[in-house]
Design a protein around this motif. Sequence first.
Motif, short mmCIF file in Angstrom:
data_model
loop_
_atom_site.label_atom_id
_atom_site.label_comp_id
_atom_site.label_asym_id
_atom_site.label_seq_id
_atom_site.Cartn_x
_atom_site.Cartn_y
_atom_site.Cartn_z
N ASN A 182 55.68 36.49 42.72
CA ASN A 182 55.17 37.14 43.93
C ASN A 182 53.72 36.76 44.20
N GLN A 183 52.90 36.78 43.16
CA GLN A 183 51.48 36.47 43.33
C GLN A 183 51.28 35.00 43.75
N LYS A 184 52.09 34.10 43.20
CA LYS A 184 52.01 32.69 43.60
C LYS A 184 52.38 32.52 45.07
N THR A 185 53.44 33.21 45.50
CA THR A 185 53.89 33.12 46.89
C THR A 185 52.81 33.63 47.85
N ILE A 186 52.23 34.78 47.52
CA ILE A 186 51.18 35.36 48.36
C ILE A 186 49.97 34.43 48.41
N ALA A 187 49.59 33.87 47.25
CA ALA A 187 48.43 32.96 47.20
C ALA A 187 48.68 31.72 48.05
N LEU A 188 49.89 31.15 47.97
CA LEU A 188 50.20 29.97 48.77
C LEU A 188 50.14 30.27 50.26
N LEU A 242 39.10 18.65 52.39
CA LEU A 242 40.14 19.67 52.35
C LEU A 242 40.29 20.24 50.94
N LEU A 243 40.28 19.35 49.95
CA LEU A 243 40.40 19.80 48.57
C LEU A 243 39.24 20.72 48.21
N SER A 244 38.05 20.36 48.65
CA SER A 244 36.88 21.21 48.39
C SER A 244 37.08 22.59 49.03
N ARG A 245 37.57 22.60 50.25
CA ARG A 245 37.84 23.86 50.96
C ARG A 245 38.90 24.70 50.23
N ILE A 246 39.94 24.02 49.76
CA ILE A 246 41.01 24.72 49.03
C ILE A 246 40.44 25.41 47.79
N TYR A 247 39.59 24.68 47.05
CA TYR A 247 39.02 25.28 45.84
C TYR A 247 38.11 26.45 46.17
N GLU A 248 37.41 26.37 47.29
CA GLU A 248 36.60 27.52 47.72
C GLU A 248 37.49 28.72 48.00
N GLU A 249 38.60 28.48 48.70
CA GLU A 249 39.52 29.57 49.05
C GLU A 249 40.22 30.14 47.81
N ILE A 250 40.51 29.29 46.83
CA ILE A 250 41.11 29.79 45.59
C ILE A 250 40.18 30.82 44.96
N GLU A 251 38.88 30.55 45.00
CA GLU A 251 37.90 31.48 44.43
C GLU A 251 37.87 32.81 45.18
N ASN A 252 38.34 32.85 46.43
CA ASN A 252 38.36 34.08 47.22
C ASN A 252 39.60 34.93 46.98
N ALA A 278 53.41 34.75 32.51
CA ALA A 278 53.78 36.16 32.34
C ALA A 278 53.48 36.62 30.91
N ALA A 279 53.82 35.79 29.93
CA ALA A 279 53.56 36.15 28.53
C ALA A 279 52.06 36.24 28.25
N GLN A 280 51.31 35.27 28.76
CA GLN A 280 49.87 35.26 28.51
C GLN A 280 49.17 36.46 29.13
N LEU A 281 49.59 36.83 30.35
CA LEU A 281 48.94 37.93 31.07
C LEU A 281 49.62 39.28 30.84
N PRO A 298 42.14 37.48 45.07
CA PRO A 298 41.90 38.60 44.14
C PRO A 298 42.01 38.09 42.69
N PRO A 299 41.31 38.73 41.75
CA PRO A 299 41.19 38.20 40.39
C PRO A 299 42.51 37.81 39.72
N GLN A 300 43.49 38.72 39.68
CA GLN A 300 44.75 38.40 39.00
C GLN A 300 45.48 37.26 39.71
N ARG A 301 45.51 37.29 41.04
CA ARG A 301 46.19 36.25 41.81
C ARG A 301 45.53 34.90 41.57
N LYS A 302 44.20 34.89 41.51
CA LYS A 302 43.46 33.65 41.27
C LYS A 302 43.81 33.08 39.89
N ILE A 303 43.84 33.95 38.88
CA ILE A 303 44.17 33.49 37.52
C ILE A 303 45.58 32.91 37.49
N ILE A 304 46.53 33.62 38.09
CA ILE A 304 47.92 33.16 38.12
C ILE A 304 48.03 31.82 38.84
#
Length: 196
Positions: free
Chosen positions: A177-183, A132-142, A165-168, A144-150
């Motif tokens: 918002n991006q964290k919620t959508i990613a989850l 499952l963890l392996s699958r999660i990491y695969e999906e994280i890579e899918n 927020a400061a770094q980006l 969108p770029p900004q959402r993945k970084i966040i």
Amino acid sequence: MKSAGDALIQLFRQGVETAFAEIYNLHYTAIYYYARHFVPDSQEARDITAETFVKLWKLRANFDNIHKIKTFLHVTTRNACIDALRHQKWKAGKHQQLIQLLMEDDESMVARNNSPMAAATRFVNGLVEGELLSRIYEEIENLPPQRKIIFKLSYLDGMKNGEIAAQLNISIQTVQNQKTIALKFLRLSVLTQKMA
């Protein structure tokens, strides 16, 4: 009268690369095996050893004898190994938190039910956790770029929303918002995987 060792140290302190190479060649193997004593992964031990010698080179002006160099190499290597082991432990804890976060609906249902079926569910969940963890990491890579970084900065690196927020250079609300959508996306992926 200066000994050959003293002359070597003097050249090293002056930034003569051949002197550094000689010190490196004299001590590399011992420092590498010292690192392996703490860190079982050979590549990680090589990386720590290399970083230790880079630090030695940067601080070369501080060393006036070989004993100080040996002490520095051993202490720096030991500290780097301890940091690496702490990071591995922290990362393992983050992996567990991520799995729990994505499966919290199932977990809360199991927690309310102490039946043999619930125990079997926990056992099966434990068996598939690595997959499952392996699958999660695969999906994280899918993502969108900004959402993945966040997502990575938050859940894998442990940064707070304000820090991200400061770094980006974006708003804290955008981070949330991006964290919620990613989850939501990752939960859906996990559920789809479990049903398949």
